[in-house]
Design a protein around this motif. Structure first.
Motif, PDB file in Angstrom:
ATOM      1  N   UNK B  73       0.842  -1.186   0.000  1.00 13.77           N
ATOM      2  CA  UNK B  73       0.000   0.000   0.000  1.00 13.77           C
ATOM      3  C   UNK B  73       0.881   1.240   0.000  1.00 13.77           C
ATOM      4  N   UNK B  74       0.228   2.353  -0.197  1.00 12.65           N
ATOM      5  CA  UNK B  74       0.966   3.578  -0.426  1.00 12.65           C
ATOM      6  C   UNK B  74       1.736   4.004   0.826  1.00 12.65           C
ATOM      7  N   UNK B 157       6.508   1.305  -6.529  1.00 12.18           N
ATOM      8  CA  UNK B 157       6.288   0.022  -5.875  1.00 12.18           C
ATOM      9  C   UNK B 157       5.100   0.099  -4.932  1.00 12.18           C
ATOM     10  N   UNK B 158       3.987   0.394  -5.459  1.00 13.05           N
ATOM     11  CA  UNK B 158       2.797   0.200  -4.630  1.00 13.05           C
ATOM     12  C   UNK B 158       1.588  -0.076  -5.495  1.00 13.05           C
ATOM     13  N   UNK B 159       0.642  -0.691  -4.867  1.00 13.02           N
ATOM     14  CA  UNK B 159      -0.533  -1.144  -5.577  1.00 13.02           C
ATOM     15  C   UNK B 159      -1.727  -0.495  -4.929  1.00 13.02           C
ATOM     16  N   UNK B 160      -2.614  -0.083  -5.737  1.00  6.99           N
ATOM     17  CA  UNK B 160      -3.821   0.524  -5.174  1.00  6.99           C
ATOM     18  C   UNK B 160      -4.966  -0.463  -5.321  1.00  6.99           C
TER      19      UNK B 160
END
Lengths: 1175, 161
Positions: B73-74, B157-160
Motif C-alpha cells: 500500500x501507499x 512500488x505500490x498497488x492501489x
C-alpha cells in the motif's frame, strides 16, 4: 527423590526472584525476543504468562507498557506474516490493557481517550479524503496508467486550488463590493453601453467577442467605479483593486516557492549523484500501479526501449559516427525551430496589428475578424509543438534530451506567443492613448470641443438618467430608452447632422481608450478560444482517432493500433506545459479582468473531467517516461518562470501607462500606483507619510538593497558549505558501508578456511580463548562435581574406557591447573589463560605441574598427548575448551580429584552433545520461560538418566535408537557448516534472523543495539544456568573476536562428523575429550538422579529433543549475518557479562547448579547416541 | 478490511466463506489471485503472490492477502517495501539476487523482447553497478542501497486496491 526435587523447586523460586530483580530490563528483552524468535510463537505466550507472574512493581510495569506500545506502534514496519503480527499485536495490547489500568486510573482513561481520538481522526481523515476533489478519479487513473499520468492530474488539481484562492481574493475584495456597493449598472458612463452598440449588445457574436453587456460588466476593469469610497462602510475599492492585483502575484509566488521547497525537501533523499542506470531500469522501472493492459503494454515497451537505449549508450559511449552530419542536422533543426518561433511571433504581431486596423476602418467586423487574434494564437500553440517534435527527430538526440529540448522549445513558444500578444496589445494601447491627443488633428476642434462639451452634457444626462431611473428601477430597456432620449436631446439643440456624427466619434473615442478593458477582453478571449481548441483537439485527435483505430482496424490492410494512426498518446510533459501556459494567461490578464481566475476555475474543472475521461477511454501513456518525482519540481520551476514572465508585462503596464481617463477605478490618476501614495497621504497620519517618504528615499533603499544582496550571498555560501558537508558525509557513509562489507567478507572467508587452518594457526590464542568460552558454557557443573565425588567408577566400565579416561584426564588437568593458578573472578582469570594455552598444546607434562588434580588425571594426561598430536589439528581447540572449563571450577572453588574421576567416565558420552546443548539452550533462552525449566527439563533429565544407566549396563539396547538421532544431528552439522555454531552463535542466530532485514540496512549502529539486547537475553538465560553462563561470559570478555568462536565450532563439527564416520579413533577420542569438559559436572550428580528418574517420563523425551534441533537449524541460517554484528559489538557483551557475574555471584549458586544439571542431562543423552554410533 | 475481504472473496466465492469467526484455514490458489486487476498486468505477479504466501507456493490465506496489500500500500514504509521487493526479485530464495535472478527479472520485465546478449549485458552492467562487495550477486544491503537512491521506487512500488 526428595533431594532431587527440592533443589528443583528451589531453583525455580530463586529464578523468579532473580527475574524480579532484573525484571525491567528483562521486559525489554522479552519484547525483543518476541520479535526475534521466528519459530517460537509458543514461547511468546509463555513469556506473557511469566510476565503476569512477576511484574508488580509499577515502574517496571510502566516500562513494560511502554515497550508494548512501542511494539504496537512499530508493528506495521515489520516484515512478518500477518498472523504473527496479529498475535504479537494482540498480546501487546492485552498486556497494555491489563497493566495500564493497574498503574493509574487516569492513565488508563488517557489512553482510552487517545484511542478514541485516534479513531475519530482516522474517520475524519477518511471523510476528508472523500472531499478532496477528484481524489478517487485521480487514483483510478493512477491505477490504470501509473504515476506519471497521474502527476499531470495532481498538478492540475493543485493549479485548481491556486485558482480557487485567487478567485476568492478577487471575488471577495473586488467583484462583490463593486456589485453590492458600487454604482449600479448604467448609472455612470463607464457602466453604460453606448447607444450605437445598444442594438447589437445582445447579439450572439457581440457576446461572443465579449462586447456588449459583457464588456460593461464586472468582468473587466472598465466597469469598476472610481469613487474612492463606496458603500456605507466606506470601502476603498480602487485601493483594494490595486492591492488585490498585487496580492494575486504575491500569493502565487509564495505558494509556488513553498511548494517547491517542500518538494525539494521530499526529494532530498534521492538527490544523490549516484547512478544505477541499469539497476533502476531493471528493478524500479515497473510501475506496480499499472492495471490496464494497454498501459501495461506501453509501459513494457517503454521499459524495453529504455533498456535498449541504455545498452546502446553503453556500447556507443566512445564511437561517434558521422559527427558532421549530426551536427549539421542539429543546426538545421535549431534553425528551423528558431524560424518557426520567429514566424509565430511575427504572425501574432501582424494579426494584432491587422485587427486593430480593421477595427478602425470597418464599423462592422465579421466573426472571424473579431476573434482572429486569439484563434491564431491558439492555432499556433496547438500546431507548433507537433512541428517541433518533427524537427527534433532530425536531431537524433537521446530521447530524454530531446524531450528536454522539446519542452524548452514549447515553453519558449508559449512565452513568445503571450509576449508578442501582450506587446502588440500594449502597442495598440499606446497608440490608443496617444490617439486621444493626436486625433484632434483629424477631427480638430470639433472633437475636442465635443469632448469637452460632452463631459458636462453627459454628467447632466446621467443625473437625468438616474433621476428617471430611480423611480423605475432602471432596467436595461429603460436605460436604452433614456439613452435614446439623451441622444435626441443632444442632437436636437444643435440639430447638426455633423454634430451627431461627431458625437458618435466622440463617444467612441471615450470608450476606446479604456485599454485595460481591451487587454482583459483579449486575454479572456484567448483563454476561451484556447479552451475550445483544447476540447476540440481532445475530441478530434484523441477520441475520434481512438474510435477509428479501434473499430476500423479490422477492415484495414495494416494494423491501425500499432502502426500509423495508433492511439493518441498522453503526452504528460506537453500537457503540463499547456497547463502552465494557461495559468500564465490568467496571471497576465488577472489585473485587467478580475474574473479571469474564476473563469479559469471553471475551465480547469472542465479540463479535469474531459482529460480524465479521454485518458481513460482513448489514450495510452507516453512512451517517454517523464519522471514523476523529479518532474514535480520541474513543472513548478516552469510555472514559476512563467509567473515571473507573466507578471512583467502587467507590472510594466501598470508602471508605464497612464490609466484610462474615463473608466476603471484609477481613472483620472496619472499612474495606477498613485493610489498608494494618495492613500498614504490622505488616510494615514502625517507621520506615517513622512516615514514613508524617508523609507522610500534612496538613502534607505540603497542600503537595504545592499543588505539584501549581502544576505543572499551569505545564505548561498552557507548552502554551498552545507552541500559540501553533505557530500562528504555521504562519501563517508559509503566508504563505511563498503568497509563493513569487506569486513564481513573477510570474516566469512576466515570462517570457511577455519576448519582446515585451525590447527596451523598460531594466532590461536584468541581462538583458544574463544574455545574456552564455549567450553565454559558447560563448565559450571564442576561445582557439583566437587560435591558428588564418586560416580566415576561406573562410567568407566564402558567399552571405550581408554579414550574416555584420556579425554577426561585432559579436562581434569586443565581444570586443576586453572583452579590452582586462578582463584580470582573469571574476568581476571581470563588474561592469565593466554599464556597458558601454549602449554596446553605442548606435551602433557605441562599439565601435570599445573593441577591440583589427582594422580589419576595425570596418568590420563600422559596418554592423551600422543593421540592428540598424531591425529588431529583440531584437537587444539578442544584443549582450549578444557582450559576454559577450569574457570567455573575456580569460581566455585570446589574441585576435587574425585569428581574428575567421575567425570571421565561420563565425558565420553558427551561428544556430540555439547553442540546440541547450545541449541537447547537457545530454545530455552529464547523462551525464557520458567515453565520450560520446570516442566520440560526435568522430564528430559529423567529420561536422560535412564539412558545413561541403560547405556552402562545394557549397551546393545541403546544402540538402535541412538544412531539415528546422532545422524540427525550430524546431518545438520555437515550440511551447513556455517550453521553450526555453538550455543552463543545460535542464540545470536535466532536474534539475528529477526533483525536481519534491519541491521544490514541500517549500518552498524542498529546492530549494536540489537546485540546489546541479545546479550541481555543471554544474561537472562544465564540466570537459569548461572554458573555456566558466567564462565562463558568471562571467556568472552577476554576475546575480542567472535569469529574465532565460529571457527572453533566448525572444528567441532568436523570432528563430530568424523566420529560418525569412525574414520579415526583418535578423532573420536578428541571429540570425546571435548565433551568431557562439558559433561563432568553433571555426571557426578547424574547417577544418583538417574536412578531416581528412570521410571519417570521416558516417552516425552524424544520429541522434545528432536524439535529443538530442527528449530536450531532454521535459526542457524542467519548465523553468518549475525556474526558481523556481534563482532563489532562485543564489548557491550562484555559489560553485560560482568554485570551478570556480579549477580550470579551474589547468590544463586543453587539455581545455577540445577540448571546446569538439566542441560547436562540433555547433553548426556545425545552424547550417548554419538558414542553408540561410533562404536 | 471489509473491502479487502470482499476482494478476497470475490476471487474465489466458492472457497472463501463470509464468516471468519472460527478461523478456517482457507487458501486461494495463485491462479486465482493473479487474476486480480491490480496484479494481472504485473510481470512479477507470480513472484509477488509466492513471496507473500506462507507456504511459498502462492496459495494465499486471507492473512497473507492482507499482508500483501499492507506491504504494497501507499503508506507502508520504505524499509518494508524494500524487503519485499528484494524477496520478489530473489527468484531462487537464496537471499541473494544472483545473475539468474536478474535474468529472470529482465525477461519478465521485457517479456523476452531482449536478445540473450542484451540480457547478459544488462545483467553484467547492473551487477557492476550495484554489487558493492564484488561477489557478483546482490545481497540485501546492496539492493537496499541501490533502491534507496532510486527516485521513483516508492512511487512505483505500490498497488492501489
Amino acid at each position: 527423590m526428595s533431594t532431587v526435587s527440592e533443589p528443583l523447586v528451589g531453583s525455580s523460586r530463586s529464578l523468579s526472584a532473580a527475574k524480579r530483580h532484573k525484571s525491567i530490563r528483562k521486559n525489554s528483552r522479552r519484547i525483543y525476543s518476541a520479535y526475534q524468535d521466528h519459530q517460537q510463537g509458543s514461547s511468546d505466550d509463555e513469556d506473557k504468562e511469566e510476565e503476569r507472574v512477576d511484574s508488580n512493581d509499577p515502574e517496571e510495569m510502566f516500562q513494560n507498557i511502554q515497550y508494548q506500545k512501542e511494539i504496537i506502534a512499530n508493528i506495521r514496519t515489520r516484515p512478518w506474516p500477518m498472523r504473527r503480527k496479529l498475535k504479537v499485536l494482540k498480546q501487546a495490547r492485552e498486556i497494555v490493557l491489563k497493566y495500564e489500568g493497574r498503574l493509574t486510573r487516569t492513565r488508563g482513561y488517557q489512553t482510552a481517550g487517545a484511542d478514541l481520538l485516534k479513531k475519530l481522526s482516522r474517520v475524519l481523515y477518511n471523510i476528508v479524503v472523500l472531499f478532496i476533489p477528484w481524489e478517487v478519479r485521480i487514483k483510478k487513473i493512477e491505477s490504470h496508467f501509473g504515476s506519471g499520468v497521474a502527476s499531470y492530474f495532481i498538478f492540475l488539481r493543485w493549479l485548481f486550488g491556486i485558482n480557487i484562492v485567487l478567485t476568492i481574493m478577487t471575488g471577495a475584495f473586488i467583484v462583490l463590493p463593486e456589485l453590492l456597493a458600487g454604482a449600479p449598472f448604467g448609472t455612470t458612463r463607464s457602466k453604460t453601453i453606448p447607444k450605437e452598440h445598444m442594438a447589437s449588445a445582445q447579439d450572439l457574436d457581440t457576446i461572443w467577442s465579449l462586447g456588449g453587456y459583457l464588456q460593461y460588466s464586472v468582468l473587466f476593469y472598465g466597469y469598476y467605479g472610481r469613487l474612492r469610497k463606496i458603500g456605507s462602510a466606506g470601502y476603498r475599492l480602487p485601493l483594494a483593486y490595486f492591492l488585490v492585483g498585487m496580492a494575486v502575484f504575491a500569493y502565487s509566488f509564495i505558494i509556488l516557492l513553498r511548494k517547491m521547497a517542500k518538494n525539494s525537501r521530499l526529494s532530498l533523499a534521492s538527490a544523490s549523484d549516484e547512478n544505477f542506470t541499469f539497476c533502476w531500469r531493471v528493478f524500479c522501472a515497473w510501475d506496480y500501479l499499472i492495471g490496464n493492459p494497454e498501459a501495461a503494454e506501453s509501459k513494457g515497451a517503454a521499459i524495453v526501449n529504455n533498456i535498449r537505449e541504455a545498452i546502446v549508450e553503453e556500447q556507443e559511449k566512445k564511437k561517434d559516427t558521422s559527427l558532421a552530419v549530426l551536427i549539421s542536422l542539429r543546426i538545421l533543426a535549431n534553425i528551423l525551430v528558431l524560424l518557426s518561433l520567429a514566424g509565430s511571433i511575427y504572425i501574432i504581431y501582424f494579426v494584432v496589428e491587422r485587427s486593430q486596423k480593421l477595427e478602425q476602418e470597418k464599423p462592422e467586423l465579421t466573426l472571424w475578424e473579431k476573434n482572429e487574434v486569439s484563434v491564431v494564437v491558439s492555432l499556433i500553440t496547438m500546431i507548433a509543438p507537433s512541428a517541433f517534435e518533427l524537427v527534433s527527430q532530425l536531431e537524433m538526440y537521446h530521447p530524454r534530451t530531446s524531450l528536454r529540448f522539446q519542452l524548452a522549445r514549447v515553453l519558449v513558444l508559449y512565452l513568445g506567443n503571450l509576449y508578442s500578444l501582450i506587446i502588440a496589445l500594449l502597442d495598440k494601447v499606446n497608440s490608443m492613448s496617444s490617439a486621444v491627443p493626436v486625433s484632434p488633428g483629424n477631427w480638430s476642434d470639433p472633437s475636442s470641443f465635443l469632448a469637452t462639451i460632452s463631459q458636462p452634457e453627459v454628467d447632466s444626462l446621467s443625473t437625468l438618467v438616474s433621476e428617471i431611473s430611480e423611480p423605475r428601477h432602471s432596467t436595461i430597456t429603460t436605460i436604452a430608452t433614456l439613452l435614446n432620449v439623451r441622444n435626441t436631446s443632444t442632437s436636437s439643440p444643435g440639430s447638426f447632422s455633423n454634430q451627431t456624427s461627431l458625437f458618435e466619434k466622440n463617444t467612441r473615442s471615450q470608450q476606446d481608450p479604456c485599454w485595460e478593458t481591451y487587454v482583459g477582453q483579449e486575454m479572456l478571449k484567448l483563454s476561451i478560444i484556447d479552451m475550445i481548441f483544447t476540447v476540440a483537439s481532445i475530441l478530434l485527435i484523441d477520441f475520434i482517432r481512438g474510435l477509428v483505430v479501434r473499430y476500423l482496424s479490422d477492415c484495414c490492410c495494416w494494423d491501425l493500433e500499432s502502426k500509423f494512426p495508433e492511439y493518441g498518446e498522453f503526452k504528460i510533459a506537453e500537457n503540463v506545459l499547456h497547463l502552465i501556459y494557461n495559468q500564465g494567461m490568467i496571471w497576465m490578464g488577472a489585473f485587467f479582468s478580475p474574473c479571469l481566475p474564476a473563469f479559469n476555475v471553471l475551465k480547469l474543472i472542465g479540463l479535469m473531467y474531459l482529460r480524465s475521461w479521454a485518458v481513460l477511454t482513448c489514450n495510452v501513456p507516453h512512451q517517454q517516461v517523464f519522471r514523476a518525482s523529479r518532474s514535480n519540481n520541474f513543472y513548478l520551476a516552469m510555472l514559476l518562470f512563467m509567473l515571473f514572465l507573466c507578471m512583467l508585462p502587467t507590472v510594466f503596464a501598470i508602471v508605464r501607462y497612464r490609466p484610462s481617463q474615463h473608466c476603471g477605478p484609477f481613472s483620472g490618476q496619472e499612474k495606477i500606483y498613485d493610489i498608494i501614495s494618495e492613500t498614504v497621504a490622505s488616510d494615514f497620519p502625517l507621520w506615517f507619510s513622512k516615514v514613508m517618504s524617508y523609507v522610500t528615499s534612496p538613502v534607505v533603499v540603497l542600503p537595504a538593497l545592499l543588505l539584501l544582496f549581502m544576505l543572499i550571498y551569505y545564505l548561498q555560501a552557507i548552502a554551498r558549505s552545507l552541500k559540501f558537508t553533505n557530500n562528504q558525509l555521504r562519501m563517508q557513509l559509503q566508504t563505511e558501508r563498503t568497509e563493513d562489507k569487506k569486513k564481513v567478507f573477510q570474516m566469512a572467508a576466515a570462517r570457511l578456511n577455519a576448519p582446515e587452518a585451525a590447527a596451523d594457526k598460531k594466532p590461536d590464542q584468541q581462538e583458544s580463548d574463544i574455545t574456552s568460552q564455549e567450553a565454559s558454557l558447560n563448565t559450571p557443573s564442576p561445582q557439583r562435581n566437587g560435591s558428588v565425588t564418586n560416580f566415576s567408577s561406573p562410567v568407566r566400565h564402558g567399552n571405550s574406557i581408554r579414550t574416555i579416561t584420556q579425554s577426561a584426564s585432559r579436562a581434569h588437568l586443565n581444570r586443576g591447573r586453572v583452579a590452582g593458578s586462578v582463584r580470582s573472578p573469571t574476568v581476571t582469570i581470563l588474561p592469565k589463560h593466554r599464556p597458558e594455552h601454549i602449554p596446553n598444546r605442548a606435551p602433557p607434562f605441562v599439565f601435570g605441574p599445573s593441577g591440583t588434580c589427582r594422580s589419576k588425571s595425570y596418568h590420563h594426561m600422559a596418554y592423551n598427548p600422543p593421540a592428540r598430536y598424531s591425529d588431529n589439528i583440531h584437537s587444539d581447540p578442544l584443549y582450549r575448551k578444557a582450559i576454559r572449563s577450569i574457570h567455573p571450577v575456580e569460581a566455585a572453588g570446589i574441585i576435587t580429584a574425585q569428581s574428575y574421576g567421575g567425570r571421565r567416565g561420563h565425558t565420553t558420552r558427551y561428544v556430540i552433545v555439547n553442540e546440541h546443548e547450545p541449541r537447547k539452550k537457545l530454545l530455552r533462552s529464547s523462551t525464557r520461560i520458567p515453565r520450560h525449566y520446570l516442566m520440560e527439563e526435568p522430564a528430559e533429565i529423567l529420561e536422560l538418566y535412564p539412558r545413561n544407566i541403560k547405556r552402562y549396563t545394557p549397551r546393545a539396547t541403546q544402540h538402535q535408537p541412538h544412531p539415528h538421532r546422532a545422524h540427525l544431528s550430524h546431518q545438520h552439522l555437515s550440511e551447513e557448516e556455517e550453521d553450526e555454531e555453538d550455543g552463543k552463535g545460535r542464540r545470536r542466530m535466532v536474534s539475528g534472523k529477526a533483525h536481519r532485514p534491519r541491521s544490514l540496512s541500517d549500518l552498524h549502529q542498529p546492530a549494536h543495539f540489537y546485540i546489546g539486547d541479545h546479550v541481555e537475553r543471554h544474561v537472562s538465560v544465564v540466570k537459569g544456568a548461572h554458573t555456566r553462563a558466567r564462565v562463558r561470559y568471562g571467556g568472552q570478555g577476554e576475546d575480542e573476536e567472535e569469529n574465532d568462536e565460529g571457527e572453533m565450532d566448525w572444528g567441532d563439527l568436523e570432528l563430530n562428523s568424523r566420529v560418525q564416520a569412525n574414520v579415526r579413533a583418535a578423532d573420536s577420542l578428541l571429540v570425546r575429550t571435548r565433551r568431557h569438559i562439558h559433561s563432568p559436572d553433571r555426571h557426578c550428580q547424574s547417577p544418583a538422579r538417574t536412578r531416581h528418574m528412570e521410571s519417570f517420563v521416558k516417552p516425552k523425551m524424544r520429541p522434545k529433543l528432536e524439535t529443538p534441533l530442527t528449530e536450531s537449524d532454521s535459526a542457524s541460517l542467519a548465523s553468518s549475518s549475525d556474526q558481523q554484528n556481534s563482532s563489532t559489538d562485543q564489548y557491550i557483551q562484555v559489560i553485560h557479562n560482568k554485570e551478570h557475574h556480579l549477580k550470579a555471584d551474589a547468590g544463586q549458586g543453587k539455581l545455577a547448579k540445577k540448571k546446569s544439571k538439566t542441560n547436562f542431562d540433555l547433553n548426556v543423552i545425545e552424547s550417548n547416541d554419538l558414542v553408540c554410533s561410533n562404536v | 478490511m471489509k473491502l479487502l475481504h470482499g476482494r478476497y472473496r470475490e476471487l474465489a466465492p466458492h472457497l472463501v466463506p463470509l464468516d471468519y469467526t472460527n478461523n478456517p484455514d482457507i487458501r486461494v490458489p495463485p491462479t486465482l489471485i493473479v487474476t486480480m486487476p491490480e496484479l494481472k498486468e504485473n510481470p512479477f505477479r507470480d513472484r509477488i503472490v509466492e513471496t507473500f504466501s506462507e507456504d511459498g507456493h502462492g496459495n494465499l490465506s486471507f492473512n497473507d492477502f492482507v499482508d500483501m496489500f499492507s506491504a504494497l500500500c501507499e503508506t507502508s514504509p520504505r524499509e518494508l517495501k524494500t524487503i519485499y521487493a528484494f524477496k520478489i526479485y530473489d527468484f531462487n530464495r537464496d537471499n541473494f539476487i544472483c545473475k539468474e535472478d536478474l535474468k529472470k527479472t529482465l525477461n519478465k520485465l521485457t517479456k523476452g523482447e531482449l536478445s540473450p546478449e542484451e540480457v547478459l549485458l544488462v545483467c553484467d552492467k547492473s551487477m557492476e553497478e550495484a554489487d558493492l562487495d564484488g561477489d557478483s550477486k546482490l545481497s540485501f544491503s546492496d539492493f537496499e542501497n541501490m533502491v534507496s537512491k532510486a527516485p521513483d521506487f516508492l512511487s512505483n512500488f505500490h498497488v492501489r486496491i
